[in-house]
Motif scaffolding. Structure first.
Motif, mmCIF file in Angstrom:
data_model
loop_
_atom_site.group_PDB
_atom_site.id
_atom_site.type_symbol
_atom_site.label_atom_id
_atom_site.label_comp_id
_atom_site.label_asym_id
_atom_site.label_seq_id
_atom_site.Cartn_x
_atom_site.Cartn_y
_atom_site.Cartn_z
ATOM 1 N N LYS A 37 18.273 30.334 2.782
ATOM 2 C CA LYS A 37 18.708 29.173 2.014
ATOM 3 C C LYS A 37 17.679 28.040 2.003
ATOM 4 O O LYS A 37 17.514 27.360 1.002
ATOM 5 N N GLU A 38 16.959 27.864 3.098
ATOM 6 C CA GLU A 38 15.979 26.782 3.154
ATOM 7 C C GLU A 38 14.816 26.996 2.182
ATOM 8 O O GLU A 38 14.133 26.052 1.816
ATOM 9 N N PHE A 39 14.587 28.239 1.752
ATOM 10 C CA PHE A 39 13.496 28.545 0.832
ATOM 11 C C PHE A 39 13.979 28.708 -0.609
ATOM 12 O O PHE A 39 13.168 28.666 -1.529
ATOM 13 N N VAL A 40 15.268 28.929 -0.793
ATOM 14 C CA VAL A 40 15.832 29.163 -2.124
ATOM 15 C C VAL A 40 16.468 27.855 -2.601
ATOM 16 O O VAL A 40 17.563 27.505 -2.187
ATOM 17 N N ASP A 41 15.736 27.149 -3.448
ATOM 18 C CA ASP A 41 16.226 25.855 -3.917
ATOM 19 C C ASP A 41 16.565 25.858 -5.397
ATOM 20 O O ASP A 41 16.820 24.826 -5.991
ATOM 21 N N TRP A 78 30.205 23.406 -12.514
ATOM 22 C CA TRP A 78 29.386 24.450 -11.879
ATOM 23 C C TRP A 78 28.087 23.835 -11.359
ATOM 24 O O TRP A 78 27.660 24.095 -10.244
ATOM 25 N N GLU A 79 27.452 23.030 -12.202
ATOM 26 C CA GLU A 79 26.192 22.410 -11.795
ATOM 27 C C GLU A 79 26.397 21.516 -10.574
ATOM 28 O O GLU A 79 25.602 21.549 -9.624
ATOM 29 N N ASN A 80 27.456 20.738 -10.583
ATOM 30 C CA ASN A 80 27.745 19.856 -9.444
ATOM 31 C C ASN A 80 27.936 20.658 -8.164
ATOM 32 O O ASN A 80 27.440 20.273 -7.098
ATOM 33 N N GLY A 129 23.182 22.462 -2.206
ATOM 34 C CA GLY A 129 21.785 22.318 -1.837
ATOM 35 C C GLY A 129 20.767 22.734 -2.877
ATOM 36 O O GLY A 129 19.557 22.666 -2.614
ATOM 37 N N ALA A 130 21.204 23.153 -4.047
ATOM 38 C CA ALA A 130 20.244 23.549 -5.090
ATOM 39 C C ALA A 130 19.539 22.305 -5.637
ATOM 40 O O ALA A 130 20.187 21.353 -6.059
ATOM 41 N N LYS A 131 18.223 22.335 -5.602
ATOM 42 C CA LYS A 131 17.437 21.230 -6.161
ATOM 43 C C LYS A 131 17.209 21.428 -7.654
ATOM 44 O O LYS A 131 17.053 20.462 -8.395
#
Length: 145
Positions: free
Chosen positions: A12-16, A78-80, A86-88
């Motif tokens: 998760k820390e690498f998948v933004d 969905w976006e929210n 954590g999605a940037k």
């Protein structure tokens, strides 16, 4: 999907970045054209996931009825949720020109003209899809820099 989510949770820390295909539903006289748009976007989304595994998470398709009232608000929810998780970067991929006018969120809307895939053999389909994804790479790298 379970495998991808498991990988996402571990990395998760690498998948933004999250990618969400926008798939229209239609049972009117234009249903075949609408289905063709959706099929193309699903092929492109699968190739994006293949090329960017470990960097992006491909979510299940956001399906909506053509002309559906509230589709934009539902997509915004969905976006929210993605951003809260954590999605940037949130990318939406579609061939439905309607979204170019309707979407006003913070994510990146990627519109591709639909390519009817029904008459292509497997080799030609793969080439068309790879070419389409090549055209999107600049959008992804721009967001990451």
């Amino acid at each position: 999907m379970m495998k991808e989510v498991g990988q996402y949770l571990q990395e998760k820390e690498f998948v933004d970045t999250v990618v969400i295909p926008l798939i229209p539903l239609d049972l009117s006289s234009t249903a075949k054209q609408t289905a063709s748009m959706g099929e193309y976007i699903l092929y492109v989304s699968a190739e994006i996931e293949r090329q960017f595994k470990g960097r992006m998470l491909l979510l299940p398709s956001y399906s909506y009825w053509v002309g559906e009232e509230g589709a934009v608000e539902r997509l915004q929810a969905w976006e929210n949720q993605c951003r809260e998780a954590g999605a940037k970067h949130v990318f939406f991929i579609t061939s439905d020109v309607w979204w170019q006018q309707a979407y006003t969120g913070e994510g990146t809307l990627l519109w591709l003209p639909a390519v009817p895939m029904e008459n292509f053999d497997e080799e030609m389909r793969r080439k068309v899809v790879r070419d389409s994804v090549s055209g999107l790479i600049a959008s992804f790298t721009e967001a990451w820099t």
